[in-house]
Scaffold this motif. Structure first.
Motif, PDB file in Angstrom:
ATOM      1  N   ALA A 197       0.833  -1.214   0.000  1.00 58.30           N
ATOM      2  CA  ALA A 197       0.000   0.000   0.000  1.00 58.30           C
ATOM      3  C   ALA A 197       0.861   1.254   0.000  1.00 58.30           C
ATOM      4  O   ALA A 197       0.483   2.285  -0.564  1.00 58.30           O
ATOM      5  CB  ALA A 197      -0.928  -0.016   1.211  1.00 58.30           C
ATOM      6  N   LEU A 198       2.036   1.169   0.617  1.00 61.25           N
ATOM      7  CA  LEU A 198       2.915   2.348   0.686  1.00 61.25           C
ATOM      8  C   LEU A 198       3.694   2.578  -0.609  1.00 61.25           C
ATOM      9  O   LEU A 198       4.430   3.554  -0.717  1.00 61.25           O
ATOM     10  CB  LEU A 198       3.896   2.189   1.850  1.00 61.25           C
ATOM     11  CG  LEU A 198       3.319   2.518   3.218  1.00 61.25           C
ATOM     12  CD1 LEU A 198       4.270   2.073   4.313  1.00 61.25           C
ATOM     13  CD2 LEU A 198       3.039   4.003   3.342  1.00 61.25           C
ATOM     14  N   GLU A 203       8.510   8.134  -4.396  1.00 59.66           N
ATOM     15  CA  GLU A 203       8.372   6.701  -4.618  1.00 59.66           C
ATOM     16  C   GLU A 203       7.402   6.067  -3.629  1.00 59.66           C
ATOM     17  O   GLU A 203       6.830   5.030  -3.899  1.00 59.66           O
ATOM     18  CB  GLU A 203       9.738   6.029  -4.475  1.00 59.66           C
ATOM     19  CG  GLU A 203      10.640   6.261  -5.678  1.00 59.66           C
ATOM     20  CD  GLU A 203      12.056   5.805  -5.418  1.00 59.66           C
ATOM     21  OE1 GLU A 203      12.252   4.974  -4.524  1.00 59.66           O
ATOM     22  OE2 GLU A 203      12.958   6.318  -6.105  1.00 59.66           O
ATOM     23  N   LEU A 204       7.263   6.671  -2.461  1.00 62.26           N
ATOM     24  CA  LEU A 204       6.390   6.097  -1.446  1.00 62.26           C
ATOM     25  C   LEU A 204       5.089   6.882  -1.353  1.00 62.26           C
ATOM     26  O   LEU A 204       5.014   7.892  -0.671  1.00 62.26           O
ATOM     27  CB  LEU A 204       7.089   6.090  -0.084  1.00 62.26           C
ATOM     28  CG  LEU A 204       8.327   5.218   0.048  1.00 62.26           C
ATOM     29  CD1 LEU A 204       8.912   5.343   1.425  1.00 62.26           C
ATOM     30  CD2 LEU A 204       8.003   3.774  -0.243  1.00 62.26           C
ATOM     31  N   THR A 205       4.101   6.436  -2.044  1.00 61.12           N
ATOM     32  CA  THR A 205       2.798   7.095  -1.974  1.00 61.12           C
ATOM     33  C   THR A 205       1.769   6.070  -1.550  1.00 61.12           C
ATOM     34  O   THR A 205       1.621   5.031  -2.197  1.00 61.12           O
ATOM     35  CB  THR A 205       2.406   7.688  -3.338  1.00 61.12           C
ATOM     36  OG1 THR A 205       2.697   6.721  -4.339  1.00 61.12           O
ATOM     37  CG2 THR A 205       3.139   8.992  -3.626  1.00 61.12           C
ATOM     38  N   PHE A 206       1.089   6.374  -0.448  1.00 66.52           N
ATOM     39  CA  PHE A 206       0.118   5.418   0.085  1.00 66.52           C
ATOM     40  C   PHE A 206      -1.124   5.374  -0.801  1.00 66.52           C
ATOM     41  O   PHE A 206      -1.716   6.401  -1.107  1.00 66.52           O
ATOM     42  CB  PHE A 206      -0.268   5.824   1.513  1.00 66.52           C
ATOM     43  CG  PHE A 206      -1.236   4.870   2.139  1.00 66.52           C
ATOM     44  CD1 PHE A 206      -0.782   3.722   2.757  1.00 66.52           C
ATOM     45  CD2 PHE A 206      -2.605   5.104   2.078  1.00 66.52           C
ATOM     46  CE1 PHE A 206      -1.671   2.831   3.318  1.00 66.52           C
ATOM     47  CE2 PHE A 206      -3.501   4.215   2.640  1.00 66.52           C
ATOM     48  CZ  PHE A 206      -3.033   3.071   3.269  1.00 66.52           C
ATOM     49  N   SER A 207      -1.470   4.189  -1.204  1.00 66.03           N
ATOM     50  CA  SER A 207      -2.698   4.015  -1.987  1.00 66.03           C
ATOM     51  C   SER A 207      -3.155   2.568  -1.868  1.00 66.03           C
ATOM     52  O   SER A 207      -2.343   1.645  -2.016  1.00 66.03           O
ATOM     53  CB  SER A 207      -2.434   4.368  -3.448  1.00 66.03           C
ATOM     54  OG  SER A 207      -3.498   3.876  -4.236  1.00 66.03           O
ATOM     55  N   LEU A 208      -4.443   2.392  -1.620  1.00 65.82           N
ATOM     56  CA  LEU A 208      -4.973   1.025  -1.500  1.00 65.82           C
ATOM     57  C   LEU A 208      -4.965   0.313  -2.863  1.00 65.82           C
ATOM     58  O   LEU A 208      -4.981  -0.914  -2.918  1.00 65.82           O
ATOM     59  CB  LEU A 208      -6.390   1.056  -0.915  1.00 65.82           C
ATOM     60  CG  LEU A 208      -6.474   1.505   0.549  1.00 65.82           C
ATOM     61  CD1 LEU A 208      -7.902   1.585   1.012  1.00 65.82           C
ATOM     62  CD2 LEU A 208      -5.675   0.579   1.474  1.00 65.82           C
ATOM     63  N   ILE A 210      19.504  12.788   1.523  1.00 68.97           N
ATOM     64  CA  ILE A 210      18.528  12.337   2.525  1.00 68.97           C
ATOM     65  C   ILE A 210      17.144  12.919   2.226  1.00 68.97           C
ATOM     66  O   ILE A 210      16.124  12.243   2.321  1.00 68.97           O
ATOM     67  CB  ILE A 210      18.988  12.727   3.949  1.00 68.97           C
ATOM     68  CG1 ILE A 210      20.232  11.924   4.320  1.00 68.97           C
ATOM     69  CG2 ILE A 210      17.906  12.485   4.977  1.00 68.97           C
ATOM     70  CD1 ILE A 210      20.948  12.456   5.534  1.00 68.97           C
ATOM     71  N   ASN A 241      12.874  10.439  -3.563  1.00 68.08           N
ATOM     72  CA  ASN A 241      12.661   9.316  -2.659  1.00 68.08           C
ATOM     73  C   ASN A 241      11.258   9.339  -2.066  1.00 68.08           C
ATOM     74  O   ASN A 241      10.618   8.317  -1.878  1.00 68.08           O
ATOM     75  CB  ASN A 241      13.687   9.337  -1.527  1.00 68.08           C
ATOM     76  CG  ASN A 241      15.043   8.880  -2.016  1.00 68.08           C
ATOM     77  OD1 ASN A 241      15.112   8.126  -2.954  1.00 68.08           O
ATOM     78  ND2 ASN A 241      16.086   9.395  -1.407  1.00 68.08           N
ATOM     79  N   ASN A 301      -2.533   0.163  -4.757  1.00 70.15           N
ATOM     80  CA  ASN A 301      -1.259  -0.574  -4.873  1.00 70.15           C
ATOM     81  C   ASN A 301      -1.419  -2.031  -4.432  1.00 70.15           C
ATOM     82  O   ASN A 301      -0.762  -2.914  -4.967  1.00 70.15           O
ATOM     83  CB  ASN A 301      -0.179   0.077  -3.995  1.00 70.15           C
ATOM     84  CG  ASN A 301       0.208   1.444  -4.514  1.00 70.15           C
ATOM     85  OD1 ASN A 301       0.051   1.720  -5.689  1.00 70.15           O
ATOM     86  ND2 ASN A 301       0.689   2.305  -3.640  1.00 70.15           N
ATOM     87  N   ILE A 302      -2.285  -2.253  -3.431  1.00 74.70           N
ATOM     88  CA  ILE A 302      -2.487  -3.627  -2.927  1.00 74.70           C
ATOM     89  C   ILE A 302      -3.143  -4.472  -4.017  1.00 74.70           C
ATOM     90  O   ILE A 302      -2.738  -5.612  -4.266  1.00 74.70           O
ATOM     91  CB  ILE A 302      -3.372  -3.625  -1.662  1.00 74.70           C
ATOM     92  CG1 ILE A 302      -2.719  -2.781  -0.563  1.00 74.70           C
ATOM     93  CG2 ILE A 302      -3.621  -5.034  -1.160  1.00 74.70           C
ATOM     94  CD1 ILE A 302      -3.588  -2.553   0.646  1.00 74.70           C
TER      95      ILE A 302
END
Lengths: 381, 148
Positions: A130-131, B30-35, B22, B27, B37-38
């Protein structure tokens, strides 16, 4: 003059970054926790000092061959064992030679608690997906929930070598923090009367049963999950060396000298792999957060499943739900935590041996889970 | 004189480089929360199948071990019955309490460590040889150690 300037440019002081200083501080904290608080000293001292080794600043890629990520350096050769997943099976060989499966053999239904606690692995896998992590990365992060350092390194080396450092550090840090993470969850999910449940004493296990278990266990689990072959093969082989009674010398080497040597090499090289320029990323921070959650979910999964099993068991055969928490592996720390929490409510109720059953089952369970994830996702690499 | 300004410059450059690495926005992107993606990553499918397989593996192992134990116990029972010692297989003889186990372990430990009440009367005097070597000579030692 130019030579002096060049020398000064090569010193750690000239190349230090805030990242290096942060990582050196983390290394020092690890060493402090190990020596002062006695949290997993055999792991945290090598890893902590490895972090110091990996974070002494220097100018990279000018042919010095000193950094862990520089081809040809000594540290790079040592790191090869991590990167290619050589060390974890050797550690498992030693663990197998140390482990007494009697508690599990005398009450084999407790094996299911070791399976239930693996929910942490899959919950974290979903969380990492999910992340926005890729599937192989999410699987490698998820295995932190197995609370098994060698398994985490093994799977990460296969699926997401770029994340080995943060995954290994997270796994070992949380294993050391098991006495802090687990008790609140265990108390929250159980009543006082449940924590006082006395379990039937274990029956004595015959020598033949102890010999047959590693053979049957190996064949059954690896036929189901061949991906776990290197880990489970070595685990059960080590156990056969111990139980056969005719290979005492080999068993002694596996559980003493060999595992000590590999632990030193693994700890130092994993620690050194946390070079600030590569380690300090937002991904690493997310991995740490996910790792903590995975331990919590795994603990809750084990405890809740023990309560569920009690619904079907007779009054004489009830399971103390606290021992479900030991299903997260982290041998033998989580079993010790169960014992400590149990003794607080009933000072004469010794749960340690009962907790060792799901504890060792958790080791098998997490290795099987790693094998399954690997077989699912290897085609994506 | 050492060019301190040059050193300070190089330190500043290094700090800036690390800070940029840093805090790189790439960076974070690249990390984006989304359902979603599951779903895209077949998360639910892998989780359900994976968890079921882990459970199955340990369930099969449980059933196999439970059966092996039963077979071995019944085999031992038959052997004892044949030799007229069936009484040995009573339930109370099978379930040994923790206290009894602890007592047996302690007795064995004391026996093997020879920490018993009656000392062995055979005494042996071991001859200890310390052959002379200039490497271990006290005469040539840097420090004269005090003899107790």
């Amino acid at each position: 003059m130019e030579g002096i300037n060049q020398f000064l440019n090569f010193t750690g002081f000239a190349n230090a970054t805030p990242g290096h200083l942060i990582m050196i501080t983390i290394g020092l904290v690890f060493i402090y926790l190990a020596i002062k608080k006695d949290y997993e000293p055999l792991l945290l001292v090598p890893i902590g000092f490895g972090i110091l080794i990996g974070n002494v600043p220097f100018i990279e890629n000018v042919g010095l061959q000193i950094g862990i990520y520089e081809s040809g350096s000594v540290m790079n050769y040592l790191y090869y064992g991590v990167l290619k997943g050589i060390y974890p099976p050797l550690i498992f060989l030693g663990i197998g030679a140390m482990t007494d499966f009697s508690a599990l053999l005398s009450n084999p239904k407790l094996m299911l608690l070791g399976a239930a606690a693996q929910v942490g692995i899959f919950a974290t896998f979903i969380g990492a997906l999910a992340l926005g992590f890729t599937q192989p990365q999410a699987a490698a992060i998820g295995i932190i929930g197995g609370a098994d350092g060698p398994t985490a390194i093994f799977l990460a080396s296969k699926l997401a070598p770029e994340l080995i450092g943060p995954i290994a550090i997270a796994a070992y840090s949380y294993m050391a923090l098991v006495p802090v993470i687990q008790p609140p969850i265990m108390k929250l999910l159980t009543t006082k009367s449940e924590r006082k449940i006395r379990m039937k004493p274990s029956r004595s296990v015959s020598h033949l049963e102890k010999i047959l278990f590693p053979i049957i266990g190996f064949l059954l689990t690896t036929f189901i999950s061949p991906g776990a072959l290197p880990l489970l093969g070595m685990l059960f082989f080590g156990n056969l060396l111990k139980e056969s009674g005719v290979t005492k010398r080999l068993g002694d080497t596996a559980k003493n000298s060999l595992i000590d040597i590999v632990t030193i090499l693994l700890g130092v090289s994993v620690g050194a792999s946390t070079q600030a320029t590569i380690f300090l990323t937002p991904q690493s921070i997310m991995i740490f957060i996910l790792g903590a959650l995975s331990f919590a979910v795994a603990t809750a999964g084990g405890v809740m499943f023990a309560k569920f099993m009690n619904l079907f068991l007779s009054k004489d055969n009830l399971i103390n739900p606290l021992i479900g928490a030991a299903g997260v592996s982290a041998v033998p720390d989580s079993a010790r935590v169960v014992q400590t929490i149990g003794l607080k409510d009933d000072p004469t109720n010794y749960l340690l041996m009962h907790a060792m059953a799901p504890n060792v089952a958790g080791v098998i369970g997490s290795a099987v889970a790693a094998g399954i994830l690997m077989s699912f996702l290897m085609h994506l690499l | 004189m050492i060019d301190t300004l040059q050193i300070a410059d190089s330190i500043k450059t290094a700090i800036d480089t690390a800070a940029t690495a840093i805090n790189s926005p790439d960076n974070f992107d690249e990390l984006t929360f989304s359902l979603d993606n599951i779903v895209k990553g077949n998360g639910i499918l892998i989780t359900v199948i994976g968890y079921v397989v882990v459970f199955t593996a340990l369930l099969v192992l449980y059933l196999a071990i439970a059966q092996v134990s039963k077979i071995l116990i019944s085999r031992t029972r038959k052997k004892l019955e044949a030799s007229g010692l069936a009484g040995q297989m009573q339930k109370e003889n099978l379930d040994i309490s923790g206290e009894v186990n602890a007592a047996i372990s302690m007795a064995l430990h004391l026996y093997f460590e020879e920490a018993h009440d009656f000392e062995n009367t055979i005494l042996t005097i071991k001859k200890v040889q310390r052959p002379y070597s200039p490497w271990s000579s006290k005469i040539y030692g840097i420090r004269q150690l005090q003899r107790k």
